[in-house]
Design an enzyme around this catalytic site. Structure first.
Site, PDB file in Angstrom:
ATOM      1  N   GLY A   1      -6.213  -1.759  -4.193  1.00 53.55           N
ATOM      2  CA  GLY A   1      -5.458  -0.220  -4.068  1.00 53.55           C
ATOM      3  C   GLY A   1      -6.028   0.441  -5.030  1.00 53.55           C
ATOM      4  N   GLY A   2      -5.894   1.714  -4.771  1.00 51.90           N
ATOM      5  CA  GLY A   2      -6.260   3.077  -5.452  1.00 51.90           C
ATOM      6  C   GLY A   2      -7.258   3.853  -4.987  1.00 51.90           C
TER       7      GLY A   2
ATOM      8  N   LYS B   1     -13.401   1.998 -13.044  1.00 44.30           N
ATOM      9  CA  LYS B   1     -13.802   0.543 -12.705  1.00 44.30           C
ATOM     10  C   LYS B   1     -14.148  -0.134 -14.050  1.00 44.30           C
ATOM     11  CE  LYS B   1     -12.583   0.472  -8.366  1.00 44.30           C
ATOM     12  NZ  LYS B   1     -11.512  -0.134  -7.595  1.00 44.30           N
TER      13      LYS B   1
ATOM     14  N   SER C   1     -16.295  -2.177  -9.133  1.00 43.21           N
ATOM     15  CA  SER C   1     -17.538  -1.681  -8.101  1.00 43.21           C
ATOM     16  C   SER C   1     -18.874  -1.506  -8.864  1.00 43.21           C
ATOM     17  CB  SER C   1     -17.145  -0.140  -7.652  1.00 43.21           C
ATOM     18  OG  SER C   1     -18.022   0.557  -7.275  1.00 43.21           O
TER      19      SER C   1
ATOM     20  N   ARG D   1     -30.678   1.668   1.395  1.00 41.17           N
ATOM     21  CA  ARG D   1     -30.156   1.258  -0.218  1.00 41.17           C
ATOM     22  C   ARG D   1     -29.199   0.083   0.314  1.00 41.17           C
ATOM     23  NH1 ARG D   1     -24.652   2.216  -2.313  1.00 41.17           N
ATOM     24  NH2 ARG D   1     -24.606   1.798  -4.406  1.00 41.17           N
TER      25      ARG D   1
ATOM     26  N   LEU E   1       1.482   2.550  -6.463  1.00 41.83           N
ATOM     27  CA  LEU E   1       0.932   1.855  -7.772  1.00 41.83           C
ATOM     28  C   LEU E   1       1.668   2.568  -9.047  1.00 41.83           C
ATOM     29  CD1 LEU E   1      -2.635   1.206  -6.801  1.00 41.83           C
ATOM     30  CD2 LEU E   1      -1.084  -0.650  -7.159  1.00 41.83           C
TER      31      LEU E   1
ATOM     32  N   ALA F   1       0.173   3.864   1.843  1.00 42.48           N
ATOM     33  CA  ALA F   1       0.027   4.071   3.169  1.00 42.48           C
ATOM     34  C   ALA F   1       0.611   2.823   4.027  1.00 42.48           C
ATOM     35  CB  ALA F   1      -1.345   4.292   3.609  1.00 42.48           C
TER      36      ALA F   1
ATOM     37  N   TYR G   1     -14.820   7.684 -10.932  1.00 44.92           N
ATOM     38  CA  TYR G   1     -14.455   6.621 -10.108  1.00 44.92           C
ATOM     39  C   TYR G   1     -14.839   5.276 -10.646  1.00 44.92           C
ATOM     40  CZ  TYR G   1     -14.753   2.957  -6.345  1.00 44.92           C
ATOM     41  OH  TYR G   1     -14.823   1.850  -5.768  1.00 44.92           O
TER      42      TYR G   1
ATOM     43  N   ASP H   1       0.912  -1.098  -0.025  1.00 46.15           N
ATOM     44  CA  ASP H   1       0.014   0.123   0.005  1.00 46.15           C
ATOM     45  C   ASP H   1       1.040   1.064   0.064  1.00 46.15           C
ATOM     46  OD1 ASP H   1      -3.463   0.193   1.190  1.00 46.15           O
ATOM     47  OD2 ASP H   1      -1.940   1.995   1.129  1.00 46.15           O
TER      48      ASP H   1
HETATM   49  N1  LIG Z   1     -15.650  -0.885   0.385  1.00 46.10           N
HETATM   50  C1  LIG Z   1     -16.620  -0.907  -0.390  1.00 46.10           C
HETATM   51  O1  LIG Z   1     -17.764  -1.339  -0.247  1.00 46.10           O
HETATM   52  C2  LIG Z   1     -16.471  -0.936  -1.882  1.00 46.10           C
HETATM   53  C3  LIG Z   1     -17.253  -0.895  -2.619  1.00 46.10           C
HETATM   54  C4  LIG Z   1     -16.929  -1.094  -4.258  1.00 46.10           C
HETATM   55  C5  LIG Z   1     -15.574  -1.333  -4.505  1.00 46.10           C
HETATM   56  N2  LIG Z   1     -14.634  -1.183  -3.489  1.00 46.10           N
HETATM   57  C6  LIG Z   1     -13.055  -1.308  -4.012  1.00 46.10           C
HETATM   58  O2  LIG Z   1     -12.474  -2.286  -3.036  1.00 46.10           O
HETATM   59  C7  LIG Z   1     -11.152  -1.763  -2.968  1.00 46.10           C
HETATM   60  C8  LIG Z   1     -10.873  -1.730  -1.450  1.00 46.10           C
HETATM   61  O3  LIG Z   1     -11.706  -0.717  -0.896  1.00 46.10           O
HETATM   62  P1  LIG Z   1     -11.605  -0.191   0.510  1.00 46.10           P
HETATM   63  O4  LIG Z   1     -12.878   0.281   1.013  1.00 46.10           O
HETATM   64  O5  LIG Z   1     -10.808  -0.991   1.405  1.00 46.10           O
HETATM   65  O6  LIG Z   1     -10.958   1.346   0.120  1.00 46.10           O
HETATM   66  P2  LIG Z   1      -9.745   2.060   0.893  1.00 46.10           P
HETATM   67  O7  LIG Z   1      -9.777   3.467   0.377  1.00 46.10           O
HETATM   68  O8  LIG Z   1     -10.049   1.955   2.348  1.00 46.10           O
HETATM   69  O9  LIG Z   1      -8.300   1.187   0.562  1.00 46.10           O
HETATM   70  C9  LIG Z   1      -7.952   1.707  -0.710  1.00 46.10           C
HETATM   71  C10 LIG Z   1      -6.223   1.637  -0.442  1.00 46.10           C
HETATM   72  O10 LIG Z   1      -5.575   2.098  -1.721  1.00 46.10           O
HETATM   73  C11 LIG Z   1      -4.243   2.671  -1.486  1.00 46.10           C
HETATM   74  N3  LIG Z   1      -3.944   3.529  -2.378  1.00 46.10           N
HETATM   75  C12 LIG Z   1      -4.680   4.577  -2.924  1.00 46.10           C
HETATM   76  N4  LIG Z   1      -3.779   5.065  -3.764  1.00 46.10           N
HETATM   77  C13 LIG Z   1      -2.737   4.098  -4.073  1.00 46.10           C
HETATM   78  C14 LIG Z   1      -1.513   4.375  -4.620  1.00 46.10           C
HETATM   79  N5  LIG Z   1      -1.296   5.302  -5.586  1.00 46.10           N
HETATM   80  N6  LIG Z   1      -0.697   3.472  -4.533  1.00 46.10           N
HETATM   81  C15 LIG Z   1      -0.829   2.387  -3.536  1.00 46.10           C
HETATM   82  N7  LIG Z   1      -1.799   2.309  -2.852  1.00 46.10           N
HETATM   83  C16 LIG Z   1      -2.774   3.169  -2.897  1.00 46.10           C
HETATM   84  C17 LIG Z   1      -4.907   3.529   0.019  1.00 46.10           C
HETATM   85  O11 LIG Z   1      -3.905   3.878   0.829  1.00 46.10           O
HETATM   86  C18 LIG Z   1      -5.910   2.755   0.552  1.00 46.10           C
HETATM   87  O12 LIG Z   1      -5.253   1.968   1.668  1.00 46.10           O
HETATM   88  C19 LIG Z   1     -10.911  -0.358  -3.755  1.00 46.10           C
HETATM   89  O13 LIG Z   1     -10.415  -0.579  -5.159  1.00 46.10           O
HETATM   90  C20 LIG Z   1     -12.404   0.106  -4.011  1.00 46.10           C
HETATM   91  O14 LIG Z   1     -12.528   0.754  -4.982  1.00 46.10           O
HETATM   92  C21 LIG Z   1     -15.011  -0.979  -2.313  1.00 46.10           C
END
Ligand SMILES: NC(=O)c1ccc[n+]([C@@H]2O[C@H](COP(=O)([O-])OP(=O)(O)OC[C@H]3O[C@@H](n4cnc5c(N)ncnc54)[C@H](O)[C@@H]3O)[C@@H](O)[C@H]2O)c1
Length: 280
Positions: free
Chosen positions: A76-77, A143, A114, A177, A56, A39, A139, A37
């Protein structure tokens, strides 16, 4: 079939909400995980795992991290609606680095897609997984593009992909929702396990929602090929949440909810989507 992959698995976005859940759950099953990550990882590193901080955007780092891995769980992202310029680097260029690494390692990609890739479908219509992408913002667009990139790598290079079109993955649903879109952490973990260990998946999309009675938005995906069935349900929250509504007609009309309403600037009502055959 064993639920433990033969090779290590790269998990990106490990420090995020879902990354932390999956790192803990998969490590407890004895998986060897390469966590990464941008972070720092906020928890103690689980047994059998190592964590490397990486962006990334750095393709060389991603290639190195993927070395020897049989699968990449790519979380990630940017994970929320943001301006185009913020999304494009991590979510498009970053994903390209993931797919190049997968191609080199002959690894499978489990891509956290997503519901926002199809966010402008009406909630009153039930769509199959091969429906049209109708992203509800930059966003969701990233995806949809990500799934298309995965498809290109499958047809051109034989890189397998499972696209997880996650609804709302969190410990509990918090509004009406989510009585439809909620995906429990247990069901998410099972889905990811099946996505990694099932042999010969090809390139499939799966709707990421639990067994919620209100989940009438989606049908016909790749779950049978993975042997995945959700077990949990948001139904027990119905009385508590059914009146937790936004009051915004755009949010309540479409699958993507609040993301559809962000920066929504049509003067008239959006037309209903009627272009896809076979949608009921
Ligand atoms: N939580 C949900 O309900 C949900 C719904 C649909 C899709 N998603 C997808 O699932 C994944 C995880 O979701 P989440 O809720 O844990 O999100 P989150 O934001 O908590 O985690 C994403 C992580 O990606 C890291 N990141 C961002 N930019 C980066 C980079 N340039 N290089 C390396 N790391 C980077 C961030 O530091 C973060 O820890 C995401 O891709 C999100 O789009 C989640």
């Amino acid at each position: 079939m064993t639920d433990k992959p033969a090779k290590p698995v790269l998990l990106t976005g490990a420090s995020g909400a879902l990354g932390r859940v999956l790192a803990k759950a998969l490590a407890a099953m004895g998986w060897k995980l390469v966590l990464t990550d941008i972070a720092p990882f906020p928890d103690p590193i689980p047994a059998g795992c190592r964590f490397t901080k990486a962006d990334l955007a750095n393709g060389v780092d991603i290639l190195r991290l993927a070395e020897g891995c049989g699968a990449i769980i790519h979380l990630g992202g940017v994970s929320v609606e943001r301006p185009f310029e913020e999304v494009i680097g991590p979510n498009i260029r970053g994903l390209y680095h993931i797919y190049e690494a997968a191609r080199r390692e002959k690894a499978r990609v489990i891509f956290a897609s997503s519901n926002h890739s199809v966010g402008f479908h009406e909630r009153s219509v039930t769509v199959p997984a091969d429906t049209q992408f109708l992203p509800d913002g930059f966003y969701g667009l990233s995806k949809a593009y990500g799934e298309l990139m995965g498809r290109m790598y499958w047809f051109k290079h034989g890189v397998e992909s499972v696209f997880l079109r996650i609804g709302s993955a969190r410990d509990e649903p918090i509004d009406a929702r989510m009585l439809a879109s909620w995906l429990s952490y247990g069901d998410l973990t099972d889905l990811v396990v099946r996505s990694v260990v099932t042999k010969n998946v090809g390139c499939v999309a799966v709707w990421g929602a639990s067994k919620n009675t209100r989940m009438t938005w989606w049908r016909d995906d790749g779950r049978a090929a993975l042997g995945w069935e959700p077990k949990d349900s948001a139904d027990s929250f119905t009385a508590q949440l059914q009146n937790v509504l936004s009051g915004d007609p755009v949010q309540e009309r479409f699958v993507g909810g609040g993301y559809c309403a962000i920066d929504y600037s049509r003067d008239e009502q959006a037309p209903a989507w009627s272009g896809a055959a076979g949608e009921a």
